[in-house]
Design a protein around this motif. Structure first.
Motif, PDB file in Angstrom:
ATOM      1  N   GLN A   1      57.540  93.979  20.879  1.00 12.80           N
ATOM      2  CA  GLN A   1      56.196  94.281  20.392  1.00 12.80           C
ATOM      3  C   GLN A   1      56.225  95.320  19.275  1.00 12.80           C
ATOM      4  O   GLN A   1      55.450  95.247  18.313  1.00 12.80           O
TER       5      GLN A   1
ATOM      6  N   ARG B   1      58.612  95.680  17.131  1.00 11.18           N
ATOM      7  CA  ARG B   1      59.094  95.011  15.919  1.00 11.18           C
ATOM      8  C   ARG B   1      57.996  94.139  15.316  1.00 11.18           C
ATOM      9  O   ARG B   1      57.915  93.990  14.089  1.00 11.18           O
TER      10      ARG B   1
ATOM     11  N   ASN C   1      61.973  81.980  22.019  1.00 13.52           N
ATOM     12  CA  ASN C   1      63.053  82.498  21.185  1.00 13.52           C
ATOM     13  C   ASN C   1      62.711  82.495  19.696  1.00 13.52           C
ATOM     14  O   ASN C   1      63.418  83.110  18.902  1.00 13.52           O
TER      15      ASN C   1
ATOM     16  N   PRO D   1      60.139  83.876  17.909  1.00 11.30           N
ATOM     17  CA  PRO D   1      59.873  85.182  17.303  1.00 11.30           C
ATOM     18  C   PRO D   1      61.131  86.027  17.133  1.00 11.30           C
ATOM     19  O   PRO D   1      61.264  86.746  16.147  1.00 11.30           O
ATOM     20  N   TRP D   2      62.061  85.947  18.102  1.00 13.51           N
ATOM     21  CA  TRP D   2      63.305  86.725  17.985  1.00 13.51           C
ATOM     22  C   TRP D   2      64.106  86.278  16.773  1.00 13.51           C
ATOM     23  O   TRP D   2      64.615  87.106  16.006  1.00 13.51           O
ATOM     24  N   LEU D   3      64.255  84.965  16.582  1.00  9.98           N
ATOM     25  CA  LEU D   3      64.985  84.453  15.421  1.00  9.98           C
ATOM     26  C   LEU D   3      64.349  84.925  14.125  1.00  9.98           C
ATOM     27  O   LEU D   3      65.032  85.335  13.188  1.00  9.98           O
TER      28      LEU D   3
ATOM     29  N   LEU E   1      62.349  87.605  13.671  1.00 10.74           N
ATOM     30  CA  LEU E   1      62.455  89.054  13.510  1.00 10.74           C
ATOM     31  C   LEU E   1      63.867  89.480  13.131  1.00 10.74           C
ATOM     32  O   LEU E   1      64.056  90.399  12.321  1.00 10.74           O
ATOM     33  N   GLU E   2      64.878  88.825  13.704  1.00  9.53           N
ATOM     34  CA  GLU E   2      66.256  89.132  13.320  1.00  9.53           C
ATOM     35  C   GLU E   2      66.505  88.770  11.861  1.00  9.53           C
ATOM     36  O   GLU E   2      67.196  89.492  11.130  1.00  9.53           O
ATOM     37  N   THR E   3      65.942  87.648  11.419  1.00  5.19           N
ATOM     38  CA  THR E   3      66.103  87.256  10.020  1.00  5.19           C
ATOM     39  C   THR E   3      65.425  88.257   9.101  1.00  5.19           C
ATOM     40  O   THR E   3      65.959  88.612   8.038  1.00  5.19           O
TER      41      THR E   3
ATOM     42  N   ARG F   1      65.032  91.421   9.669  1.00  4.74           N
ATOM     43  CA  ARG F   1      65.880  92.621   9.635  1.00  4.74           C
ATOM     44  C   ARG F   1      67.046  92.420   8.669  1.00  4.74           C
ATOM     45  O   ARG F   1      67.361  93.300   7.857  1.00  4.74           O
TER      46      ARG F   1
ATOM     47  N   ALA G   1      54.964  82.521  14.659  1.00  2.00           N
ATOM     48  CA  ALA G   1      55.163  83.613  15.612  1.00  2.00           C
ATOM     49  C   ALA G   1      53.988  84.584  15.635  1.00  2.00           C
ATOM     50  O   ALA G   1      53.570  85.045  16.706  1.00  2.00           O
TER      51      ALA G   1
END
Length: 264
Positions: free
Chosen positions: A1, A3, A51, A53-55, A57-59, A61, A82
């Protein structure tokens, strides 16, 4: 949250700099990582949406810390999906997706910009742009994905323009042509999930033309809606499309209907 909070802020401030100023990464490890992430987007959307949103957010970053590359365009464009699913924010993710799409176009990342166009049409365009523009963007995305050999992704460019054409096409024939083209594509590529999703708009069009067994229903000589729904099993995309179009049919014909049971 936390992020996601940062992502929303990133979408609002000067972090979205002009792409001419964005450095580009050529690090082999970074390219390998982001290439894998870009291919996981469709799989995550279809089978493990938590998964996605995680992909994304990592991208984001990696984009900020290491610079951009072609393989980041698709995952970052999924911000349009997302931000809606996680925050009911229809603007921030769309702004990010439009930004990375423009950056990809400026740098000539053609295949990945087609992925971004596809994601944008499916989760944002119709709230911000004329429906006719959304249909044109979907067709452009399909052409680019086909040229790049991404047949699975190309297939899923059909449902969104069909929904738009129901509102903006000049006649039912235009919408029916898109449906039939999509079903033919699903048959050629063996995409049963896509075929299941397109049966519902096909039956709606038949109902609107008076070709079904009763006013507003989907059953006809070659299709039984109860059997179809029971046969969808765990294909929740097909179930969603069926109920959505069946409810639309009831609304158009002024009918009160009981929803058929959803498979466990």
């Amino acid at each position: 949250q936390r992020r996601l909070d940062g992502l929303q802020q990133w979408a609002q401030d000067d972090a979205l700099v002009d792409e001419a100023q964005r450095r580009e990464t050529h690090d082999p490890q970074m390219l390998a990582i982001t290439k894998l992430m870009s291919r996981l987007i469709t799989a995550a959307y279809a089978t493990a949406p938590a998964n996605l949103p995680w992909l994304m957010l990592e991208t984001q970053r990696l984009w900020v810390e290491h610079g951009c590359c072609a393989f980041m365009i698709g995952p970052l464009a999924s911000a349009a999906i997302a931000s809606i699913s996680m925050r009911q924010d229809y603007r921030a993710g769309y702004r990010i997706a439009r930004h990375v799409l423009a950056g990809g176009e400026a740098r000539g990342y053609e295949l990945q910009t087609s992925v971004a166009r596809h994601l944008l049409v499916g989760a944002g365009d119709h709230w911000h742009q004329p429906l006719e523009d959304s249909v044109a963007r979907a067709h452009r995305a399909r052409e680019g994905l086909l040229q790049g050999g991404l047949l699975n992704d190309a297939g899923y460019t059909f449902p969104a323009p069909i929904s738009a054409l129901l509102d903006c096409a000049s006649n039912l024939d235009d919408c029916a042509a898109e449906v039939e083209s999509g079903m033919a594509f699903a048959a050629r590529t063996g995409n049963a999930n896509l075929s299941d999703a397109l049966i519902a708009p096909r039956q709606l069009l038949r109902a609107l033309r008076g070709e079904t067994s009763a006013l507003g229903c989907f059953t006809d000589d070659s299709f039984d809606e109860t059997e179809h729904l029971a046969g969808l099993g765990a294909n929740m995309v097909g179930v969603l499309h069926f109920h959505s179009y069946r409810a639309l049919s009831a609304a158009l014909f002024g009918l009160k209907i009981d929803l058929l049971p959803v498979p466990p």
